[in-house]
Scaffold this active site. Structure first.
Site, PDB file in Angstrom:
ATOM      1  CB  SER A 111      -4.691   4.050   1.782  1.00 29.61           C
ATOM      2  OG  SER A 111      -4.553   5.130   0.896  1.00 29.61           O
ATOM      3  CB  SER A 112      -8.052   5.172  -2.472  1.00 34.92           C
ATOM      4  OG  SER A 112      -7.644   6.470  -2.105  1.00 34.92           O
ATOM      5  CB  CYS A 113      -2.462   6.017  -1.970  1.00 31.52           C
ATOM      6  SG  CYS A 113      -1.782   5.191  -0.560  1.00 31.52           S
ATOM      7  CE1 TYR A 140      -0.437   5.146   5.355  1.00 30.03           C
ATOM      8  CE2 TYR A 140      -1.762   5.414   3.390  1.00 30.03           C
ATOM      9  CZ  TYR A 140      -1.674   5.225   4.751  1.00 30.03           C
ATOM     10  OH  TYR A 140      -2.822   5.125   5.503  1.00 30.03           O
ATOM     11  CE  LYS A 144      -2.334   1.859   5.728  1.00 33.06           C
ATOM     12  NZ  LYS A 144      -2.880   1.288   6.985  1.00 33.06           N
ATOM     13  CG  HIS A 183      -4.741  13.429   4.389  1.00 32.59           C
ATOM     14  ND1 HIS A 183      -4.650  12.679   5.544  1.00 32.59           N
ATOM     15  CD2 HIS A 183      -4.079  12.733   3.450  1.00 32.59           C
ATOM     16  CE1 HIS A 183      -3.960  11.590   5.290  1.00 32.59           C
ATOM     17  NE2 HIS A 183      -3.600  11.589   4.025  1.00 32.59           N
TER      18      HIS A 183
END
Ligand code: GDP
Length: 316
Positions: A111-113, A140, A144, A183
């Site tokens: 994920s981009s987070c 999260y 990841k 989301h």
């Protein structure tokens, strides 16, 4: 560029009921491979021994690891233990099982987070672990990041061809339409559709409307995942996105246009904004030959129509 041939391979899509996994399974129907899935009642990914036995028994050749415990900004902040424990467990179980069973290729979806809150924008892959994470989704993100590192470690120590991609914020058919846990795109499609149906004059957005996000249509993500599995074989993960972002207010205005709702957008500033800006540098994947094809308005139209046909009208 190395290549991995999917012909006659048994390809497991872990997480095929989720938005990303379902899109990958649909995309794989155009490939000459055999798609393998396991219902949750058949295989619980949190149970290590079961996962190991299943992967070996099924003679899996390749894995798309799209299974994850996911949710929007509120779900992330209120259920930190689930987000950390379940994601770490799924990753360690599936990745180690793949190595033990001799799986030839695995693609892990992150994920981009994962990027630092104050990462230079657009975010390059090299920015990983250069600063503190955004607190609203660090649980999260840490899971990841562990998944990326597992793939890299198994590549280094055991020579496994395990690669990772980091998709930006996704939207599309099959999203979780849940106003509290979903989301932003799904939540706003729900809220704006409900306002249209009830002739409500206002819709409230969380936060200030100023954060910027990049949105990728699920079918584009799935196409990128298949492209990467076939063509990429390196330790460094790849960003997957469009490279373009917009404010949350602009997003809401686009959805309102597609829905044909003409009311006023208001703001609940007691809700978190999260990361101020999140947009990917996608030049690495573009240089390999892949870029997103779906125009934003068309993707939103498809997501909206899917929601109305599959969720809203069924519930009515
Ligand atoms: P994030 O990208 O990890 O922050 O996750 P989200 O997709 O949940 O939220 C993106 C942005 O949209 C944040 O700034 C939220 O505050 C904002 N937002 C505005 N309205 C909503 C809403 O109804 N639901 C969600 N999930 N986010 C919203």
């Amino acid at each position: 560029m190395s290549s991995f041939d999917l012909s006659r391979k048994r390809v497991w899509v872990a997480g095929h009921r989720g938005m990303a996994g379902a899109a990958i399974a649909r995309r794989l129907e155009r490939e000459p491979c055999e798609i393998v899935t396991a219902a949750r009642s058949e295989l619980d990914l949190l149970r290590q021994a079961d996962v190991h036995a299943w992967v070996a028994d099924q003679k899996i050749d390749a894995v798309f690891l799209a299974a994850a415990t996911v949710g929007g900004i509120m779900a992330n902040t209120t259920r930190p233990a689930e987000f950390l424990y379940e994601n770490l467990t799924i990753e360690t179980n599936v990745i180690h099982a793949a190595k033990s069973a001799g799986v030839k290729k695995l693609l892990f979806l992150g994920s981009s987070c994962i990027y630092p809150r104050m990462a230079e924008q657009p975010m390059k892959e090299e920015t990983l672990l250069t600063g503190a994470l955004e607190p609203t989704n660090e649980w999260y993100a840490i899971a990841k990041i562990a998944g990326i590192k597992l793939c890299a470690a198994y590549r280094r120590q055991y020579g496994c061809d395990f690669v990772s991609v980091m998709p930006t914020n996704l939207y599309g058919p099959g999203d979780r339409y849940d106003a509290e846990n979903g989301h932003v795109v799904a939540a706003l499609i729900m809220k704006i559709h409900a306002a249209r149906m009830s002739n409500s004059p206002t819709v409230e957005l969380w936060g200030s409307g100023t954060p910027k996000r990049e949105f990728l249509f699920t079918e584009d993500l799935a196409d990128a995942c298949v492209f990467v599995m076939k063509n990429y074989s390196e330790e460094l993960f790849l960003n997957v996105g469009t490279g373009r972002d917009m404010t949350i207010l602009e997003l809401a205005e686009s959805i309102a246009r597609v829905a044909g709702w003409k009311g006023t957008l208001t703001f609940d500033r007691s809700k978190p904004d999260g990361m101020p800006r999140k947009v990917m540098n996608v030049s690495r994947l573009r240089d390999l030959g892949w870029s997103a094809q779906t125009p934003f308005d068309e993707g939103i139209r498809q997501a909206y129509d899917w929601y109305v046909a599959s969720v809203a009208n069924r519930a009515a």
